[in-house]
Design a protein around this motif. Structure first.
Motif, PDB file in Angstrom:
ATOM      1  N   ILE A 198     -52.611  -9.316   3.416  1.00 53.62           N
ATOM      2  CA  ILE A 198     -52.197  -8.076   2.709  1.00 53.62           C
ATOM      3  C   ILE A 198     -51.695  -8.272   1.408  1.00 53.62           C
ATOM      4  N   PHE A 248     -49.756   0.117   0.520  1.00 58.32           N
ATOM      5  CA  PHE A 248     -49.555  -1.420   0.596  1.00 58.32           C
ATOM      6  C   PHE A 248     -48.444  -1.885   1.143  1.00 58.32           C
ATOM      7  N   ILE A 249     -47.336  -1.266   0.797  1.00 56.99           N
ATOM      8  CA  ILE A 249     -46.107  -1.727   1.296  1.00 56.99           C
ATOM      9  C   ILE A 249     -45.648  -0.949   2.573  1.00 56.99           C
ATOM     10  N   LEU A 266     -49.877   1.529  -4.072  1.00 55.01           N
ATOM     11  CA  LEU A 266     -48.964   0.590  -3.798  1.00 55.01           C
ATOM     12  C   LEU A 266     -47.970   1.207  -2.587  1.00 55.01           C
ATOM     13  N   PRO A 308     -47.483  -2.680   6.035  1.00 56.09           N
ATOM     14  CA  PRO A 308     -47.016  -3.837   6.904  1.00 56.09           C
ATOM     15  C   PRO A 308     -45.722  -3.338   7.714  1.00 56.09           C
ATOM     16  N   TYR A 337     -55.297  -6.490  -7.939  1.00 50.26           N
ATOM     17  CA  TYR A 337     -54.574  -5.881  -8.647  1.00 50.26           C
ATOM     18  C   TYR A 337     -53.677  -6.436  -9.634  1.00 50.26           C
ATOM     19  N   PHE A 338     -53.284  -7.734  -9.236  1.00 48.33           N
ATOM     20  CA  PHE A 338     -52.299  -8.409 -10.178  1.00 48.33           C
ATOM     21  C   PHE A 338     -52.506  -9.795 -10.171  1.00 48.33           C
ATOM     22  N   VAL A 371     -54.586 -10.262  -0.567  1.00 51.64           N
ATOM     23  CA  VAL A 371     -55.660  -9.272  -1.074  1.00 51.64           C
ATOM     24  C   VAL A 371     -55.208  -8.491  -2.261  1.00 51.64           C
ATOM     25  N   ALA A 372     -54.015  -7.826  -1.830  1.00 52.62           N
ATOM     26  CA  ALA A 372     -53.751  -6.722  -2.905  1.00 52.62           C
ATOM     27  C   ALA A 372     -53.410  -7.427  -4.369  1.00 52.62           C
ATOM     28  N   LEU A 377     -45.833  -5.754  -5.992  1.00 52.53           N
ATOM     29  CA  LEU A 377     -46.588  -6.287  -4.594  1.00 52.53           C
ATOM     30  C   LEU A 377     -45.861  -7.254  -3.736  1.00 52.53           C
ATOM     31  N   PRO A 387     -50.821  -1.612  -9.572  1.00 56.72           N
ATOM     32  CA  PRO A 387     -51.450  -0.476  -9.316  1.00 56.72           C
ATOM     33  C   PRO A 387     -50.507   0.931  -9.157  1.00 56.72           C
ATOM     34  N   LEU A 421     -51.229  -7.209 -17.494  1.00 57.88           N
ATOM     35  CA  LEU A 421     -51.492  -7.060 -15.881  1.00 57.88           C
ATOM     36  C   LEU A 421     -50.232  -6.193 -15.378  1.00 57.88           C
ATOM     37  N   HIS A 422     -50.639  -5.163 -14.860  1.00 61.81           N
ATOM     38  CA  HIS A 422     -49.776  -4.231 -14.241  1.00 61.81           C
ATOM     39  C   HIS A 422     -49.936  -3.875 -12.823  1.00 61.81           C
ATOM     40  N   VAL A 482     -44.955  -5.889  -0.415  1.00 61.56           N
ATOM     41  CA  VAL A 482     -45.644  -6.286   0.632  1.00 61.56           C
ATOM     42  C   VAL A 482     -45.223  -7.335   1.790  1.00 61.56           C
TER      43      VAL A 482
END
Lengths: 320, 145
Positions: free
Chosen positions: A126, B119-120, B116, B123, A134-135, A129-130, A147, B111, B108-109, A150
């Protein structure tokens, strides 16, 4: 400096693994879990070293941004997860052994293998992928992104759950088993103590990481402590779980004495020695079959008998 | 005598005019950069798709050339560089080509939190579920006494 830490960790872990594999008499389910844990630590340190040497210290590679360095980063995250999830497996195993089913038959370890080796793929994928979407910085080196949580989020969750399990075990040992089974509750307490020391040590780096003190001296001390906690973990784990283990120390001492005696008196095998000690024991409180399946019980048993060789085992505490 | 003085006057006038041309940094400079530099930049940007105007990788070369060009013209015309005219020139360029690029769009920043967050959290929840599953299965395989 991190390279030194990880190299030392790998060396000490490989030595511990060699000890565990060589002394067959030591093996039981808990030691099997230790072996898997040490393997994951060795691989983690190896990946960290490769990452540090080839990518982090090498701005040309970072600028080129090959796909290989992102794959390396993915495996690094996977191994990091494996580390902490194997610690969680140890905690769950102890919990199942002591709290849930005290007079347990041997557990099936398949689910532990799944949790330890298989599951960390999920947060790592994950994250990959993220990060890609995104970064997508060069080689995914940046730590400025949220991120990373994660991967670190599930790790912290695993540590918290582990801590909860271990505290629960301590609670059960102290309250429920104390009066009826004083002897082995002490023994289990010692078994739990090592894991209970390790879990906060491993986890504290996540808690205090954001709070670097402003004071210069305190800041330097903080840096050193964090450095040790992060890069010498393998060494800590190997030391507490293996080198401080009374049984391992006993086995090593016996082997050493064996070599010293050379052609001298052949000692009985550890196994047969154990089986005679079962019959010779004078403990009446606890059923004997329980002792078949826990490593430390053998040590305790040894302590109670009059066998002269086992008197030597009395030295050193059982830590794990 | 009169023709000589007439010629002198003409010559003098020419010199003055020339010196005005070479030392003045007036609107001549502005016209020059519009003519020489902006034309090429316009051509370069037209080649690109309009959506790519905000992408630094695609525009950095032509932008650099534009900047260089203004610098060289300023050298030729004895102007100090940068100056107010070149500033205004670039403001016009930015207003035309880069007016709707986001401020941090090139950095770069992370999301936004809406993306975000899941995504956190997912999991972590899966971890807890998996742990509960393993505890339950190892419970089951014993048969609690």
């Amino acid at each position: 400096m991190a390279i030194v830490g990880h190299a030392l960790s790998i060396v000490s872990l490989l030595i511990s693994l060699a000890i565990f594999f060589y002394f067959r008499s030591l093996s039981c389910q808990r030691i099997t879990l230790h072996k898997n844990l040490f393997c994951s630590y060795v691989l983690n340190s190896a990946f960290t070293l490769v990452n540090l040497i080839t990518v982090v210290n090498n701005p040309k590679v970072v600028q080129r941004n090959p796909i290989g360095c992102k794959v390396l980063h993915f495996f690094h995250m996977y191994m990091l997860g494996c580390n902490y999830f194997w610690m969680l497996c140890e905690g769950i195993y102890l919990h199942t052994l002591i709290v849930v089913a005290v007079f347990a038959e041997e557990q099936h370890l398949h689910w532990y293998y799944l949790l330890g080796w298989g599951f960390p793929l999920v947060p790592a994928s994950i994250h990959a992928v993220a990060r890609k979407k995104y970064f997508d910085d060069n080689c995914w080196m940046s730590v400025e992104t949220h991120l990373l949580y994660v991967v670190h989020g599930p790790i912290m969750a695993a540590l918290l759950v582990n801590l909860f399990f271990l505290l629960n075990i301590v609670r059960v040992l102290v309250t429920k088993l104390r009066d009826t089974h004083r002897a082995e509750s002490n023994m289990y307490m010692k078994a739990v103590r090592a894991t209970l020391i390790l879990v906060p040590l491993l986890g504290i780096q996540f808690v205090i990481f954001p709070w670097r003190p402003e004071n210069r001296l305190a800041g330097e001390i903080y840096d050193y402590i964090m450095h040790i906690l992060m890069h010498y973990q393998g060494l800590l784990v190997a030391t507490i779980f293996c080198f401080f283990n009374g049984e391992v120390q006993g086995a090593l001492k016996r082997q050493w004495m064996q070599y010293k005696a050379q052609w001298g008196q052949r000692r009985r095998e550890h196994c047969s020695m154990r089986s005679t000690s079962y019959t010779a024991t004078s403990i009446t409180e606890v059923p004997a079959f329980m002792y078949h399946h826990d490593c430390n019980s053998e040590h305790l048993n040894g302590k109670q008998t009059e066998d002269s060789e086992l008197v030597a085992l009395k030295t050193g505490e059982t830590y794990a | 005598m009169a023709s000589v003085s007439w010629r002198h006057a003409l010559f003098f006038l020419l010199v003055v005019n020339l010196s005005v041309l070479t030392t003045a940094c007036s609107s001549h400079y502005g016209n020059a950069i519009e003519e020489f530099c902006l034309a090429k930049f316009k051509l370069d940007m037209e080649v690109l798709d309009q959506r790519q105007w905000c992408s630094w990788e695609d525009t950095v070369e032509s932008y650099g050339e534009l900047t260089n060009c203004t610098f060289l013209v300023a050298l030729k015309m004895n102007c100090f560089w940068p100056n107010r005219m070149v500033d205004e020139f670039f403001i016009r360029v930015h207003r035309h080509y880069f007016h709707d690029c986001s401020m941090s769009g090139r950095l770069l920043h992370d999301p936004p939190n809406q993306i975000l967050g899941p995504f956190i959290v997912v999991p972590i929840l899966v971890t807890l579920l998996m742990t509960a599953l393993v505890v339950w299965r190892s419970k089951r395989s014993e048969g609690i006494i």
